[in-house]
Motif scaffolding. Structure first.
Motif, PDB file in Angstrom:
ATOM      1  N   TRP A   1       0.825  -1.211   0.000  1.00 27.08           N
ATOM      2  CA  TRP A   1       0.000   0.000   0.000  1.00 27.08           C
ATOM      3  C   TRP A   1       0.859   1.261   0.000  1.00 27.08           C
ATOM      4  N   ASP A   2       2.164   1.083  -0.155  1.00 33.46           N
ATOM      5  CA  ASP A   2       3.057   2.248  -0.158  1.00 33.46           C
ATOM      6  C   ASP A   2       4.143   2.121  -1.222  1.00 33.46           C
ATOM      7  N   GLY A   3       3.812   1.475  -2.337  1.00 33.67           N
ATOM      8  CA  GLY A   3       4.756   1.384  -3.437  1.00 33.67           C
ATOM      9  C   GLY A   3       5.909   0.442  -3.202  1.00 33.67           C
ATOM     10  N   GLY A   4       5.829  -0.424  -2.202  1.00 32.03           N
ATOM     11  CA  GLY A   4       6.878  -1.393  -1.950  1.00 32.03           C
ATOM     12  C   GLY A   4       7.759  -1.074  -0.776  1.00 32.03           C
ATOM     13  N   VAL A   5       7.547   0.072  -0.116  1.00 35.51           N
ATOM     14  CA  VAL A   5       8.316   0.355   1.095  1.00 35.51           C
ATOM     15  C   VAL A   5       8.083  -0.751   2.122  1.00 35.51           C
ATOM     16  N   GLY A   6       6.867  -1.179   2.223  1.00 32.23           N
ATOM     17  CA  GLY A   6       6.514  -2.332   3.034  1.00 32.23           C
ATOM     18  C   GLY A   6       5.570  -3.209   2.237  1.00 32.23           C
ATOM     19  N   CYS A   7       5.586  -4.502   2.499  1.00 30.81           N
ATOM     20  CA  CYS A   7       4.685  -5.396   1.773  1.00 30.81           C
ATOM     21  C   CYS A   7       4.182  -6.483   2.708  1.00 30.81           C
ATOM     22  N   SER A   8       3.057  -7.095   2.336  1.00 23.61           N
ATOM     23  CA  SER A   8       2.417  -8.141   3.129  1.00 23.61           C
ATOM     24  C   SER A   8       2.331  -9.400   2.284  1.00 23.61           C
ATOM     25  N   GLN A   9       2.922 -10.485   2.768  1.00 29.06           N
ATOM     26  CA  GLN A   9       2.858 -11.763   2.062  1.00 29.06           C
ATOM     27  C   GLN A   9       1.686 -12.568   2.606  1.00 29.06           C
ATOM     28  N   VAL A  10       0.794 -12.975   1.702  1.00 19.72           N
ATOM     29  CA  VAL A  10      -0.384 -13.718   2.135  1.00 19.72           C
ATOM     30  C   VAL A  10      -0.295 -15.195   1.770  1.00 19.72           C
ATOM     31  N   LEU A  11       0.386 -15.538   0.647  1.00 17.27           N
ATOM     32  CA  LEU A  11       0.592 -16.933   0.242  1.00 17.27           C
ATOM     33  C   LEU A  11       2.074 -17.143  -0.030  1.00 17.27           C
ATOM     34  N   ASP A  12       2.597 -18.322   0.361  1.00 18.75           N
ATOM     35  CA  ASP A  12       3.993 -18.629   0.049  1.00 18.75           C
ATOM     36  C   ASP A  12       4.070 -19.468  -1.218  1.00 18.75           C
ATOM     37  N   ALA A  13       5.277 -19.934  -1.562  1.00 18.76           N
ATOM     38  CA  ALA A  13       5.481 -20.672  -2.808  1.00 18.76           C
ATOM     39  C   ALA A  13       4.679 -21.971  -2.829  1.00 18.76           C
ATOM     40  N   GLN A  14       4.617 -22.666  -1.706  1.00 21.19           N
ATOM     41  CA  GLN A  14       3.854 -23.921  -1.666  1.00 21.19           C
ATOM     42  C   GLN A  14       2.363 -23.667  -1.849  1.00 21.19           C
ATOM     43  N   ASP A  15       1.848 -22.585  -1.221  1.00 21.93           N
ATOM     44  CA  ASP A  15       0.435 -22.247  -1.403  1.00 21.93           C
ATOM     45  C   ASP A  15       0.134 -21.951  -2.869  1.00 21.93           C
ATOM     46  N   CYS A  16       1.004 -21.206  -3.521  1.00 18.08           N
ATOM     47  CA  CYS A  16       0.793 -20.868  -4.935  1.00 18.08           C
ATOM     48  C   CYS A  16       0.796 -22.118  -5.800  1.00 18.08           C
ATOM     49  N   ALA A  17       1.722 -23.049  -5.518  1.00 14.99           N
ATOM     50  CA  ALA A  17       1.768 -24.284  -6.300  1.00 14.99           C
ATOM     51  C   ALA A  17       0.502 -25.103  -6.103  1.00 14.99           C
ATOM     52  N   ARG A  18      -0.015 -25.138  -4.883  1.00 13.26           N
ATOM     53  CA  ARG A  18      -1.221 -25.911  -4.597  1.00 13.26           C
ATOM     54  C   ARG A  18      -2.447 -25.291  -5.256  1.00 13.26           C
ATOM     55  N   CYS A  19      -2.450 -23.954  -5.380  1.00  8.54           N
ATOM     56  CA  CYS A  19      -3.601 -23.262  -5.965  1.00  8.54           C
ATOM     57  C   CYS A  19      -3.443 -23.015  -7.466  1.00  8.54           C
TER      58      CYS A  19
ATOM     59  N   VAL B   1      -9.366  -2.141   1.396  1.00  3.41           N
ATOM     60  CA  VAL B   1      -9.610  -3.581   1.371  1.00  3.41           C
ATOM     61  C   VAL B   1      -8.796  -4.218   0.257  1.00  3.41           C
ATOM     62  N   ALA B   2      -8.330  -5.439   0.528  1.00  2.00           N
ATOM     63  CA  ALA B   2      -7.743  -6.317  -0.492  1.00  2.00           C
ATOM     64  C   ALA B   2      -8.377  -7.686  -0.318  1.00  2.00           C
ATOM     65  N   SER B   3      -8.820  -8.302  -1.414  1.00  2.00           N
ATOM     66  CA  SER B   3      -9.500  -9.583  -1.294  1.00  2.00           C
ATOM     67  C   SER B   3      -9.416 -10.335  -2.618  1.00  2.00           C
ATOM     68  N   PHE B   4      -9.297 -11.666  -2.530  1.00  2.00           N
ATOM     69  CA  PHE B   4      -9.284 -12.506  -3.726  1.00  2.00           C
ATOM     70  C   PHE B   4      -9.715 -13.916  -3.338  1.00  2.00           C
ATOM     71  N   LEU B   5     -10.032 -14.732  -4.351  1.00  2.00           N
ATOM     72  CA  LEU B   5     -10.453 -16.121  -4.162  1.00  2.00           C
ATOM     73  C   LEU B   5      -9.413 -17.062  -4.755  1.00  2.00           C
ATOM     74  N   THR B   6      -9.309 -18.265  -4.175  1.00  2.00           N
ATOM     75  CA  THR B   6      -8.451 -19.319  -4.719  1.00  2.00           C
ATOM     76  C   THR B   6      -9.205 -20.639  -4.694  1.00  2.00           C
ATOM     77  N   VAL B   7      -8.762 -21.567  -5.515  1.00  5.61           N
ATOM     78  CA  VAL B   7      -9.285 -22.928  -5.514  1.00  5.61           C
ATOM     79  C   VAL B   7      -8.160 -23.842  -5.054  1.00  5.61           C
ATOM     80  N   GLU B   8      -8.351 -24.467  -3.916  1.00  8.32           N
ATOM     81  CA  GLU B   8      -7.325 -25.316  -3.325  1.00  8.32           C
ATOM     82  C   GLU B   8      -7.909 -26.689  -3.029  1.00  8.32           C
ATOM     83  N   ASP B   9      -7.409 -27.716  -3.706  1.00  9.55           N
ATOM     84  CA  ASP B   9      -7.814 -29.105  -3.448  1.00  9.55           C
ATOM     85  C   ASP B   9      -9.325 -29.259  -3.476  1.00  9.55           C
ATOM     86  N   GLY B  10      -9.965 -28.679  -4.498  1.00 12.05           N
ATOM     87  CA  GLY B  10     -11.403 -28.822  -4.646  1.00 12.05           C
ATOM     88  C   GLY B  10     -12.214 -27.954  -3.700  1.00 12.05           C
TER      89      GLY B  10
END
Length: 684
Positions: free
Chosen positions: A457-475, A492-501
């Motif tokens: 929310w500040d151009g990269g000065v700080g960032c928030s990681q919500v999913l790691d590499a394993q989560d991305c591979a699973r989704c 607000v920030a929001s999104f949907l994923t499909v994980e294991d059905g």
């Protein structure tokens, strides 16, 4: 009840004339005999006992002390009400309670109501009694008792009554003796008691006990009470108070809207310079600095910078700042702001061209509002320093600027973080040194790389990681496009994923400090084809999922959240007039009960199906939208639902990706009034 003026009688009895023969007690062993029910059936008995108890010196002193405190507090409320009327300050609901409390306390103490209730209960227990020359023998519902006359602490005489008091001023035992119960004429009992007990106060009144009101005090207190309540109620009307909290810190600012005066004000900045319609949008442009954009009564947008406390907000290095700044995180399309002393003013260079600002508003060094030639604010410019490391790995602090658009849209994401053009950041040492670090193109952005999903929310000065590499591979997430319809705004920030059905939602309302996750749907053998997704306001969101079952039959399921995405519940799905449930490609909520949705039109139709509800989805109506009258060749889906200042609903449909225009229709009622074309916008 009003106090009476009582005439105290000295403790030492004065010489009294001989008692006439016809006044002597016919029975020397008894002075008075209380018949059964004599005191419980006569209301004068309770009145005489109550007035005698109230006349006790210690009770009178305490009553006056507490009554004075209550009256002082009520008068303070009165003065506060005058101040509310004069200063037009906002009033909280609790302010209505205190005048009631102080008024009831004052009246209760003034009348000594607790003593009245105690006496009423005591007299109801009394059955009969006999007064002897040395004691009073009582028969009560609890048994019998004797009260020695030598233990009396006070005697009160009224016309027709002699009231005897034992015990203490805190817990008195009071017994009224009527004259007609005495064996002698009126002065008989009073004179005998003066002879028997000489060290207690005697009070005498030649008037019978009666209700007398404190007219002056009572009317004054009643006037103060009523005036206070009316003043507070009047002050609440048309005055609203807002507390604007910074989600990234403990800072907050207070904002007051006065409808009658059409003005905003704050405690530190005072009244805003332009009258307003009441519409506003707050945007925190620093830890302690908030930009409030509001619509003026002439329709223009104005802005005011507020700080959480005097001197708390970061100040500009110069006022106005002179030099050149550029966007550090926009390598492909840099934006440059430069002071030009020849204008004098600022030049804003971007890929779309150059803007010149010869006018600006200064907010006590907190920042500037860059204005166009008509004096209307377009951008705010505030100080924004952040820590960094130079090429040698040394910790440095970059004195940057934040350039934010003046807008009422809560979804504005065009704020730009600017760094001095001569900063060490541009000396060849930048993010390219670390290819694994998330790269952001906007101030508010999302990045998907080999390490996971990141938001800023500040151009990269700080960032928030919500999913790691394993989560991305699973989704199956490899790029930003795999996040599907993404909601990303200041709030607000929001999104949907499909994980294991399973379909999961991820939502943050505090700029990535925390994330809410919840399972929307278990797919099983079904297949999710697409979805539309969004948030109508703080805490409230919606999701329309489209899919097919194992046999290929389509289905549509709509969900709603009211708690920031922590939990989702099914929401009624709109159906067309033919009863067919079609996949939704657009869904917008104005609040928890009002929504508009679209579904793709049938083959050969260039227009979508449109559904509207105003009763929380209980019923969906297909309004007659005059698409053909727009002169356009088609429209695909719904993109926006808005309620205008003129009391009209504005509904926007887009032609994208095939077309290049947006169609805006307006109506006074989404489900029952006719719709008309309002505007056409180019989106190319």
């Amino acid at each position: 009840m009003e106090e009476r003026t009582l005439t105290p009688v000295p403790a030492e009895p004065q010489a009294t004339p001989a008692t006439p023969a016809d006044a002597a007690a016919p029975e020397q062993d008894r002075w008075a005999d209380l018949a059964p029910g004599a005191l419980t059936q006569d209301p004068q008995a309770l009145l005489a006992a109550w007035m005698a108890g109230r006349a006790m010196p210690r009770r009178t002193l305490v009553r006056r002390l507490i009554g004075g405190i209550a009256l002082t507090a009520l008068l303070a409320e009165f003065i506060g009400s005058l101040r509310v009327i004069l200063d037009q300050e906002p009033v909280f609901p609790l302010a209505f309670v205190w005048p009631v409390v102080f008024y009831l306390l004052f009246m209760a103490v003034l009348k000594d109501f607790p003593l009245l209730f105690l006496l009423r209960r005591a007299l109801r227990r009394l059955q009969d009694g006999t007064l002897y020359p040395d004691r009073l023998h009582l028969v009560t519902s609890d048994g019998e008792e004797d009260l020695p006359l030598t233990d009396l602490i006070m005697v009160q005489r009224f016309k027709g009554w002699t009231v005897l008091i034992w015990g203490s001023w805190k817990h008195p035992q009071i017994v009224p003796i009527p004259d007609d119960a005495c064996f002698g004429k009126a002065p008989f009992l009073y004179a005998r008691l003066q002879e028997l007990v000489t060290d207690i106060p005697f009070f005498c009144s030649d008037k019978p006990p009666r209700r007398r009101r404190h007219l002056v005090a009572g009317l004054l207190v009643l006037y103060v009470f009523l005036f206070t309540e009316v003043a507070l109620a009047t002050s609440v009307m048309g005055i609203l108070s807002y507390t604007l909290d910074n989600p990234n810190s403990n800072a907050s600012v207070d904002l007051v809207w006065k409808e009658k005066e059409h003005t905003f004000s704050s405690r530190d900045a005072g009244e805003f310079p332009y009258p307003s319609t009441g519409e506003f949008q707050a945007q925190w442009v620093g830890d302690d600095c908030c930009a409030v954009t509001y619509r003026a009564t002439d329709g223009s947008l104005r802005v005011q910078l507020l700080e959480s406390a005097p001197g708390a907000a970061e100040r500009l290095p110069d006022d106005p700042p002179e030099g050149a700044w550029t966007t550090f995180f926009h390598y492909d399309d840099p934006v440059t702001l430069r002071w030009d002393a020849d204008l004098p003013g600022y030049r804003l260079q971007s890929p779309s061209g150059e803007l010149r600002f010869r006018q600006w508003e200064d907010f006590d060094g907190m920042g500037l509002a860059l204005c166009d030639d008509d004096g209307l604010p377009i951008w705010t410019l505030t100080a924004r320093s952040f820590p960094w490391q130079d090429g040698a790995g040394n910790d440095i602090t970059v004195q940057g600027l934040l350039l934010s658009p003046v807008s009422l849209s809560p979804s504005t994401t065009d704020a730009l973080l600017l760094c001095p053009a001569d900063s060490p950041l541009f000396a060849g040492e930048d993010q390219a040194e670390n290819p694994a670090a998330p790269r952001f193109e906007d101030t508010i952005d999302v990045c998907v790389n080999e390490d996971g999903v990141f938001f800023t929310w500040d151009g990269g000065v700080g960032c928030s990681q919500v999913l790691d590499a394993q989560d991305c591979a699973r989704c199956g997430i490899t790029s930003e496009a795999d996040l599907g319809p993404l909601v990303l705004r200041w709030d607000v920030a929001s999104f949907l994923t499909v994980e294991d059905g399973q379909v999961w939602s991820y939502t943050s309302f505090d700029q990535g400090q925390s994330w809410q996750t919840d399972q929307l749907l278990m797919l099983g053998s079904d297949t999710l084809t697409d979805w539309c997704y969004g948030f109508a306001g703080t805490g409230q969101g919606y999701a329309a999922l489209n899919g097919t079952d194992a046999n290929g039959a389509p289905w549509v399921k709509v969900f709603q959240t009211l708690d920031h995405g922590a939990s989702w519940e099914r929401f009624p799905t709109p159906k067309a007039a033919d009863g067919v449930v079609r996949p939704l490609n657009g869904l917008c909520f104005y609040n928890a009960g009002i929504a508009v949705a679209t579904a793709p039109g049938d083959d050969g139709s260039p227009w979508p199906y449109v559904f509207a509800t105003t009763d929380d989805g209980s019923t969906w109506v297909e309004p007659d939208v005059p698409f053909a009258a727009s002169g356009q060749t088609g429209a695909n889906r719904l993109t926006d639902l808005y309620f205008s200042d003129t009391g009209q609903w504005l509904v926007t449909f887009t032609q994208a990706p095939e077309g290049t225009r947006e169609l805006v229709f307006e109506t006074s009622d989404l489900t029952h009034a006719p719709w008309t074309l309002s505007a056409l916008h180019d989106i190319s």
